[in-house]
Design a protein around this motif. Sequence first.
Motif, PDB file in Angstrom:
ATOM      1  N   LYS A   1       4.944 -15.367   1.973  1.00 42.57           N
ATOM      2  CA  LYS A   1       4.212 -15.889   0.819  1.00 42.57           C
ATOM      3  C   LYS A   1       4.826 -15.429  -0.507  1.00 42.57           C
ATOM      4  N   ASN A   2       5.522 -14.295  -0.465  1.00 42.84           N
ATOM      5  CA  ASN A   2       6.125 -13.731  -1.689  1.00 42.84           C
ATOM      6  C   ASN A   2       5.095 -13.516  -2.794  1.00 42.84           C
ATOM      7  N   TRP A   3       3.898 -13.061  -2.390  1.00 42.91           N
ATOM      8  CA  TRP A   3       2.851 -12.797  -3.363  1.00 42.91           C
ATOM      9  C   TRP A   3       3.181 -11.544  -4.166  1.00 42.91           C
ATOM     10  N   ILE A   4       2.886 -11.587  -5.448  1.00 42.93           N
ATOM     11  CA  ILE A   4       3.036 -10.397  -6.282  1.00 42.93           C
ATOM     12  C   ILE A   4       1.654  -9.777  -6.469  1.00 42.93           C
ATOM     13  N   PRO A   5       1.557  -8.483  -6.722  1.00 36.88           N
ATOM     14  CA  PRO A   5       0.243  -7.849  -6.906  1.00 36.88           C
ATOM     15  C   PRO A   5      -0.522  -8.489  -8.060  1.00 36.88           C
ATOM     16  N   LEU A   6      -1.821  -8.656  -7.853  1.00 33.41           N
ATOM     17  CA  LEU A   6      -2.691  -9.242  -8.874  1.00 33.41           C
ATOM     18  C   LEU A   6      -3.184  -8.183  -9.848  1.00 33.41           C
ATOM     19  N   SER A   7      -3.476  -8.603 -11.046  1.00 31.92           N
ATOM     20  CA  SER A   7      -4.153  -7.734 -12.010  1.00 31.92           C
ATOM     21  C   SER A   7      -4.892  -8.624 -13.004  1.00 31.92           C
ATOM     22  N   ILE A   8      -6.111  -8.226 -13.337  1.00 30.55           N
ATOM     23  CA  ILE A   8      -6.871  -8.964 -14.346  1.00 30.55           C
ATOM     24  C   ILE A   8      -7.416  -7.961 -15.351  1.00 30.55           C
TER      25      ILE A   8
ATOM     26  N   ASN B   1      -5.037  -6.751  -3.040  1.00 33.09           N
ATOM     27  CA  ASN B   1      -3.595  -6.491  -3.127  1.00 33.09           C
ATOM     28  C   ASN B   1      -3.043  -5.776  -1.893  1.00 33.09           C
ATOM     29  N   GLN B   2      -3.927  -5.345  -0.988  1.00 28.74           N
ATOM     30  CA  GLN B   2      -3.440  -4.664   0.208  1.00 28.74           C
ATOM     31  C   GLN B   2      -2.693  -5.636   1.111  1.00 28.74           C
ATOM     32  N   ARG B   3      -1.616  -5.152   1.694  1.00 28.54           N
ATOM     33  CA  ARG B   3      -0.790  -5.957   2.569  1.00 28.54           C
ATOM     34  C   ARG B   3      -1.120  -5.616   4.028  1.00 28.54           C
ATOM     35  N   PRO B   4      -0.779  -6.494   4.976  1.00 19.49           N
ATOM     36  CA  PRO B   4      -1.004  -6.168   6.392  1.00 19.49           C
ATOM     37  C   PRO B   4      -0.397  -4.838   6.802  1.00 19.49           C
ATOM     38  N   ARG B   5       0.783  -4.505   6.283  1.00 16.31           N
ATOM     39  CA  ARG B   5       1.421  -3.246   6.652  1.00 16.31           C
ATOM     40  C   ARG B   5       0.572  -2.058   6.197  1.00 16.31           C
ATOM     41  N   GLN B   6      -0.009  -2.135   5.021  1.00 13.26           N
ATOM     42  CA  GLN B   6      -0.873  -1.051   4.536  1.00 13.26           C
ATOM     43  C   GLN B   6      -2.109  -0.899   5.415  1.00 13.26           C
ATOM     44  N   LEU B   7      -2.659  -2.028   5.850  1.00 14.98           N
ATOM     45  CA  LEU B   7      -3.840  -1.968   6.705  1.00 14.98           C
ATOM     46  C   LEU B   7      -3.481  -1.468   8.098  1.00 14.98           C
ATOM     47  N   MET B   8      -2.275  -1.771   8.571  1.00 16.02           N
ATOM     48  CA  MET B   8      -1.814  -1.228   9.850  1.00 16.02           C
ATOM     49  C   MET B   8      -1.682   0.300   9.756  1.00 16.02           C
ATOM     50  N   ASP B   9      -1.207   0.792   8.619  1.00 13.04           N
ATOM     51  CA  ASP B   9      -1.134   2.244   8.415  1.00 13.04           C
ATOM     52  C   ASP B   9      -2.534   2.858   8.426  1.00 13.04           C
ATOM     53  N   LYS B  10      -3.463   2.165   7.787  1.00 16.50           N
ATOM     54  CA  LYS B  10      -4.841   2.657   7.735  1.00 16.50           C
ATOM     55  C   LYS B  10      -5.459   2.670   9.136  1.00 16.50           C
ATOM     56  N   LEU B  11      -5.180   1.631   9.889  1.00 10.76           N
ATOM     57  CA  LEU B  11      -5.628   1.572  11.273  1.00 10.76           C
ATOM     58  C   LEU B  11      -5.056   2.739  12.081  1.00 10.76           C
ATOM     59  N   ALA B  12      -3.771   2.995  11.924  1.00 11.69           N
ATOM     60  CA  ALA B  12      -3.105   4.059  12.676  1.00 11.69           C
ATOM     61  C   ALA B  12      -3.770   5.408  12.435  1.00 11.69           C
ATOM     62  N   VAL B  13      -4.069   5.683  11.183  1.00  8.17           N
ATOM     63  CA  VAL B  13      -4.692   6.956  10.813  1.00  8.17           C
ATOM     64  C   VAL B  13      -6.049   7.103  11.485  1.00  8.17           C
ATOM     65  N   ASN B  14      -6.831   6.042  11.489  1.00  4.45           N
ATOM     66  CA  ASN B  14      -8.184   6.134  12.032  1.00  4.45           C
ATOM     67  C   ASN B  14      -8.212   6.072  13.552  1.00  4.45           C
ATOM     68  N   MET B  15      -7.241   5.425  14.169  1.00  2.00           N
ATOM     69  CA  MET B  15      -7.127   5.484  15.631  1.00  2.00           C
ATOM     70  C   MET B  15      -6.774   6.903  16.068  1.00  2.00           C
ATOM     71  N   GLU B  16      -5.965   7.590  15.285  1.00  2.00           N
ATOM     72  CA  GLU B  16      -5.660   8.991  15.577  1.00  2.00           C
ATOM     73  C   GLU B  16      -6.928   9.833  15.492  1.00  2.00           C
TER      74      GLU B  16
END
Length: 567
Positions: free
Chosen positions: A221-228, A299-314
């Motif tokens: 998608k090549n999305w850039i981070p949003l800001s308002i 603005n969170q990306r799937p990779r960031q959420l995968m990291d978050k998942l990893a931490v909580n599965m631990e």
Amino acid sequence: MRSFIVFRTLLILILSILSEGAFFPTQAFSNDSNIAAEIRSLLEGNETQISVAGNPSPIHSRSTLLTFYFERAFLPGWSEALQPTCKARELLYLIRQAGFDGLVPEDYHLESLNTLFDKDMEGKSLAERELALLDILLSDAFLTYAHHLYKGKVHPEHLNGIWDIQTKQTEPSVLGRLNRALSGNHVKEELHSLRPKLLVYERMRLSMKKYHGMEKAYEDKNWIPLSIEESLKVTQRNEHVPHIREKLIFWKDLESYPVIAEQRDFYDSTMAEGVKKFQLRNGLQPDGILGRATIEALNQRPRQLMDKLAVNMERLRWLPDTTLQEFILVNIANYSLDLIRERDTLLHSKVIVGKSYRKTPVFNATMSYLVFSPTWTLPPTILKNDALPAIRKNINYLAQKNMKVIDHSGQEINPNSVDWQQMNGDNFPYLIRQSPGPQNSLGLVKFMFPNKYSVYIHDTPSRELFYREDRALSSGCIRIEKPFELAQLLLKDQPLWSDERIRSAMNGKKEQIVRLDRKIPVIILYLTFWTDSNHRENIRRDIYDRDIELLKLLRTPLIASVVGDKN
């Protein structure tokens, strides 16, 4: 050193022959003895790591491997007729899938194993020494992976902050599991049986797979981070609305719907429903307003959420394998309390937890009694940092807060007799106690589960705070929004405690202690990601900044002999 290893080899070999549970392969191929000699040479050497095509691989369970191979006369377990077995290929596949458990496949010799398996797949025969290397790496990978699945890669004591929930007491014999995996076709079953028995863990694995599949699509998608600059409300226009709408559709919080060109930048009511759904999943006030917190979450990306998942599965792997019929669960990061009985949630309540500099600890204890119309004796930290400075400025602070000064025998002291300007937390000889009443900082009831942290659950007079998104506001204790409802459920099996009597006791002039007719486990956790029974991913802000530290340790490569040779 070498003479000691040879002696130990001989001793364990003799003991294994005498022991009832000794394991020996029933068949051995003609080349196995040569491979066995290579395995023995590699394990009895002084090297803490072995090298495959110039790539060094540290051995994590060296002593355990020695025991394992001694008991099988050093014969290989993962090859037959100079080729890797189907079980070897199955373990390689499982290692490649370790990321779905939030673990790092490279911790299990993936690069070296890929090199050896690639050579075999190319039709090139593996030399006897390479087969020995393959065997050791696979056995070590199995032992390490098994340990990580059962107890986690990172020990909680290596982290800042308090995690005082007792981990699993006994670890199943992974050597026994390794032998069973090799004697049958049970590699997958033996490893997977070590995962947490919690249903939420399996749901989180599915979420990890989902996000893994979404990662490439997100990158395309090549999305850039949003800001308002200012919060965006329904019926307003903003150039970022099309981008926000696309992201909501991507995360499946909004179904795709037709929008005419002239309305692409218009924030309509249909889109607002998707925003509310997204906000709810992210622990935000579902008001449909696109403010800073909502945009940051988008603005969170799937990779960031995968990291978050990893931490909580631990974190889930640290929990003991116990099934509780009734318990109270507090999730600090979710600002919530649940009373659960036989897997049904009887009560869900908002809570207030400790500030970032007075963090609520993670621990478990047993609730045994309630205190209606409690008094509150100020703890040393609050006395020193809050009360004494306020009294030095205005002695009327005590009367305004319905507080008394008492000595350690319980006798009341005239506050005018105290030289407050000279008092600090170290030299103050008295106690300050707040009387029961609507102003009492503990509210009208407290729920006691004795623990070394002096943390408990209690009511609060500051009801307006429950409407805030950020509820890390206490001095460490847990303030509950629904104290009456919790007391009502806890005393339901005690007929004398009618609703009317509970309300009367909560508004009494004296403390009243009520013992429960059963002890109820209280578990205080810190989870910033979980997948609920509806398979909805719940994402929470890391209010105590603990995820980054744990993620770093999870992603740090293992060094030799870190797994522990206790198995």
